[in-house]
Design an enzyme around this catalytic site. Structure first.
Site, mmCIF file in Angstrom:
data_model
loop_
_atom_site.group_PDB
_atom_site.id
_atom_site.type_symbol
_atom_site.label_atom_id
_atom_site.label_comp_id
_atom_site.label_asym_id
_atom_site.label_seq_id
_atom_site.Cartn_x
_atom_site.Cartn_y
_atom_site.Cartn_z
ATOM 1 N N VAL A 11 0.698 -1.579 -0.114
ATOM 2 C CA VAL A 11 0.098 -0.202 -0.475
ATOM 3 C C VAL A 11 0.589 1.469 -0.325
ATOM 4 C CG1 VAL A 11 -1.423 1.215 1.093
ATOM 5 C CG2 VAL A 11 -1.929 -1.281 0.649
ATOM 6 N N THR A 122 -5.367 -0.007 7.315
ATOM 7 C CA THR A 122 -6.457 -0.547 8.245
ATOM 8 C C THR A 122 -6.578 -0.837 9.592
ATOM 9 O OG1 THR A 122 -7.118 -1.694 5.750
ATOM 10 C CG2 THR A 122 -8.695 -2.746 7.628
ATOM 11 N N PHE A 152 -8.758 0.850 -0.966
ATOM 12 C CA PHE A 152 -9.559 -0.173 -1.290
ATOM 13 C C PHE A 152 -8.499 -0.576 -2.408
ATOM 14 C CE2 PHE A 152 -11.963 3.249 0.663
ATOM 15 C CZ PHE A 152 -12.769 2.437 1.616
ATOM 16 N N LEU A 153 -7.457 -0.441 -2.795
ATOM 17 C CA LEU A 153 -6.545 -1.000 -3.883
ATOM 18 C C LEU A 153 -6.430 -2.655 -3.763
ATOM 19 C CD1 LEU A 153 -3.760 -1.791 -2.946
ATOM 20 C CD2 LEU A 153 -3.045 0.676 -3.108
ATOM 21 N N GLY A 256 -15.124 -19.746 -5.872
ATOM 22 C CA GLY A 256 -13.537 -20.770 -5.394
ATOM 23 C C GLY A 256 -13.165 -21.223 -4.328
ATOM 24 N N CYS A 263 -5.985 -9.022 3.240
ATOM 25 C CA CYS A 263 -6.760 -8.468 4.056
ATOM 26 C C CYS A 263 -8.111 -9.465 4.280
ATOM 27 C CB CYS A 263 -7.078 -7.244 3.295
ATOM 28 S SG CYS A 263 -5.844 -5.970 2.403
HETATM 29 N N1 LIG Z 1 -2.317 -5.358 0.696
HETATM 30 C C1 LIG Z 1 -3.187 -4.948 0.577
HETATM 31 O O1 LIG Z 1 -3.823 -5.145 -0.957
HETATM 32 C C2 LIG Z 1 -3.973 -3.824 1.217
HETATM 33 C C3 LIG Z 1 -5.397 -2.698 0.581
HETATM 34 C C4 LIG Z 1 -5.695 -2.028 1.428
HETATM 35 C C5 LIG Z 1 -5.031 -1.660 2.783
HETATM 36 N N2 LIG Z 1 -3.922 -2.474 3.447
HETATM 37 C C6 LIG Z 1 -4.281 -1.904 4.513
HETATM 38 O O2 LIG Z 1 -2.633 -0.870 4.283
HETATM 39 C C7 LIG Z 1 -1.997 -1.237 5.436
HETATM 40 C C8 LIG Z 1 -0.614 -2.160 4.896
HETATM 41 O O3 LIG Z 1 -0.683 -3.169 4.314
HETATM 42 P P1 LIG Z 1 0.533 -3.687 3.305
HETATM 43 O O4 LIG Z 1 -0.018 -4.710 2.901
HETATM 44 O O5 LIG Z 1 1.122 -2.679 2.556
HETATM 45 O O6 LIG Z 1 1.901 -3.972 4.732
HETATM 46 P P2 LIG Z 1 3.352 -4.860 4.064
HETATM 47 O O7 LIG Z 1 3.596 -5.011 5.191
HETATM 48 O O8 LIG Z 1 3.490 -5.045 2.561
HETATM 49 O O9 LIG Z 1 4.234 -3.439 4.574
HETATM 50 C C9 LIG Z 1 4.020 -2.339 5.478
HETATM 51 C C10 LIG Z 1 5.813 -1.822 5.475
HETATM 52 O O10 LIG Z 1 5.524 -1.205 6.510
HETATM 53 C C11 LIG Z 1 7.074 -1.694 7.272
HETATM 54 N N3 LIG Z 1 7.057 -0.824 8.802
HETATM 55 C C12 LIG Z 1 6.442 -1.194 9.948
HETATM 56 N N4 LIG Z 1 6.907 -1.153 10.495
HETATM 57 C C13 LIG Z 1 7.355 0.721 10.176
HETATM 58 C C14 LIG Z 1 7.955 1.622 10.761
HETATM 59 N N5 LIG Z 1 7.997 1.382 12.523
HETATM 60 N N6 LIG Z 1 8.557 2.498 10.576
HETATM 61 C C15 LIG Z 1 8.588 2.354 8.961
HETATM 62 N N7 LIG Z 1 7.994 1.289 7.760
HETATM 63 C C16 LIG Z 1 7.590 0.620 9.125
HETATM 64 C C17 LIG Z 1 7.653 -2.745 7.191
HETATM 65 O O11 LIG Z 1 8.930 -3.132 7.006
HETATM 66 C C18 LIG Z 1 6.751 -2.995 6.085
HETATM 67 O O12 LIG Z 1 7.512 -3.044 4.735
HETATM 68 C C19 LIG Z 1 -2.292 -2.803 6.409
HETATM 69 O O13 LIG Z 1 -3.263 -2.245 7.183
HETATM 70 C C20 LIG Z 1 -3.398 -3.771 5.356
HETATM 71 O O14 LIG Z 1 -4.595 -3.819 5.713
HETATM 72 C C21 LIG Z 1 -3.636 -3.646 2.244
#
Ligand SMILES: NC(=O)c1ccc[n+]([C@@H]2O[C@H](COP(=O)([O-])OP(=O)(O)OC[C@H]3O[C@@H](n4cnc5c(N)ncnc54)[C@H](O)[C@@H]3O)[C@@H](O)[C@H]2O)c1
Length: 436
Positions: A11, A122, A152-153, A256, A263
């Site tokens: 994200v 989230t 929401f991506l 499926g 998520c």
């Molecule tokens: N992946 C998706 O499709 C998606 C879609 C919508 C919302 N979200 C939400 O977005 C949020 C992030 O998800 P993601 O999939 O990108 O997670 P991710 O695990 O891919 O990335 C999180 C990043 O945060 C970094 N991090 C953690 N603690 C840190 C700190 N103190 N300082 C700096 N960096 C730090 C980690 O090293 C990691 O690179 C979650 O809450 C998720 O629910 C994800």
């Protein structure tokens, strides 16, 4: 405007790169030095179509940079986004907010200019209040506000989703934060993407309500698929038949092996916990979580049935095509493939697998599974082949070659990507989801 993005995962990195592409000056911050080093070298730490080009071109133009140093990264930023992970907490399923709060603490220690702190992760209702409390207790000499802006991506289509969102939700009671967020998203506003302003708590809940509703939709059609198999109906026609109804909508009605990913599983669980805490249980979502969990393992049994049942399956070999929870991502979090592989291992079935992008992350999660260089290598000598993820690469398999390589021509298509009559005409025993 200068924007800081704390957390450069799926994200944070996509959002940061897209904001830079809109013309903002973006610093992506992450505590993982390997991630930042590779981003600086132009190597993407994740697989997402189009991301490498977007990151490289914006980094070259000087609008996108990367650092592990939060203090330097947030200096001068008018908007500081928190986009760190919020996984399920071990033990109780609540969202683990320790990463979010750690970032809030760090911002509190280093903020030296007025800024709006925006939670993009989230997070359960009330998290913004806690972030605000942490920042207030830091005794900052500058003005700040805390807003919620859930993302929401979808992985695999993340850039297009970010640039053409169905809506942008911004939750804040603060007028200054509202107008700053309007500036942040102005390029999209000009593109006519609707912006919905709500209270912060409402915005936090919208994200969970959206994911839970989609999980309900998927689980509903999965149960219809089971019923179709029993009554001799076709779930794809049922999907079409109900999806054409504008009140229902055609999306998220593909039967499926059960939803997975980073998520839905964790967000449905976290919603249940919030609902329990506030004494307003969400029974429908409770049922969905249970049904979906059971379904993943049941898909393993479906494969065992295709092998002739438990006794016949022992000692046989299965080829798994696709491991990620959906195509066009390398994300293995809560992928149905993991439960299916475990069910097969428990039944004494050997598994060889191939996935175009997911094998590196899959290998430690599926220690008994042999990873192969391509689909045909996985199929070689197999007694059954199971399509777990509908990667395009599996949509046009050379069936003559597949048949020649397999020990027995048995295909289990958990994504309904093939026409049953055509596959059977080529001499395969074929089973799918919700079709006879
Ligand atoms: N992946 C998706 O499709 C998606 C879609 C919508 C919302 N979200 C939400 O977005 C949020 C992030 O998800 P993601 O999939 O990108 O997670 P991710 O695990 O891919 O990335 C999180 C990043 O945060 C970094 N991090 C953690 N603690 C840190 C700190 N103190 N300082 C700096 N960096 C730090 C980690 O090293 C990691 O690179 C979650 O809450 C998720 O629910 C994800």
């Amino acid at each position: 405007m200068k924007i800081a993005m704390v957390g450069s995962g799926y994200v944070g990195l996509v959002s940061g790169a897209c904001f830079a592409d809109f013309g903002h000056d973006v610093v992506c911050i992450d505590k993982d030095p390997a991630k930042i080093d590779s981003l600086r070298a132009g190597i993407m730490p994740i697989f997402e179509p189009g991301l490498a080009e977007l990151v490289t071109s914006n980094a070259r133009s000087g609008r996108l940079s990367f650092t592990t140093d939060l203090a330097a990264g947030i200096a001068g930023a008018a908007a500081i986004f928190i986009a760190v992970g919020t996984p399920s907490r071990r033990g109780d399923g609540h969202a683990d907010l320790s990463f979010v709060y750690a970032v809030a603490e760090e911002i509190g220690q280093h903020l030296t200019n007025d800024a709006v702190v925006v939670t993009k992760s989230t997070v359960p209702v009330g998290t913004g209040d806690e972030v605000e409390r942490i920042l207030s207790e830091a005794g900052l000499a500058v003005k700040f506000a805390v807003a919620s802006n859930p993302e929401f991506l979808r992985e695999g289509a993340a850039i297009d989703d970010f640039k053409h969102p169905d809506r942008i939700v911004i939750g804040t009671e603060d007028e200054w934060a509202r107008s700053l967020m309007r500036e942040v998203y102005r390029p999209l506003f000009l593109n006519k993407s609707p912006i919905l302003f709500t209270s912060r708590r409402t915005s936090e809940l919208i994200k969970y309500a959206a994911n839970a509703f989609l999980a309900v939709k998927i689980t509903f059609i999965n149960e219809m698929a089971d019923l179709c198999e029993k009554v001799g109906a076709d779930v794809q026609d049922v999907s079409r038949g109900i999806g054409m109804d504008g009140r229902i909508g055609a999306k998220f009605l593909h039967a499926g092996p059960g939803y997975g990913g980073s998520c839905f599983p964790k967000d449905t669980l976290a919603l249940l916990k919030t609902a329990e805490d506030y004494d307003a249980p969400t029974r429908i979502v409770e049922a969905v979580v249970k049904v979906n969990d059971a379904r993943k393992r049941a898909m393993g049994r479906k494969v065992i049935d295709a092998l002739g049942g438990t006794d016949a399956a022992r000692g046989k070999k299965v080829a798994m095509l696709g491991l990620t929870f959906k195509p066009n991502t390398d994300d293995m979090r809560d992928s149905p493939a993991i439960a299916i592989a475990l069910a097969l291992a428990d039944a004494g079935v050997a598994v060889a697998a191939y996935d175009p992008e997911g094998m590196e992350l899959a290998a430690p999660l599926m220690p008994g599974v042999e990873m192969k260089a391509n689909a045909y290598a996985a199929i070689d000598g197999a007694d059954a082949c199971v399509i777990v993820t509908e990667w395009d690469a599996f949509r046009a398999l050379d069936f003559a070659r597949v048949k020649g390589l397999m020990n027995a021509p048995v295909l289990v298509d958990l994504r309904n990507i093939y026409d049953p009559a055509e596959v059977r005409a080529m001499g395969f025993a074929y089973s799918s989801v919700g079709r006879v």
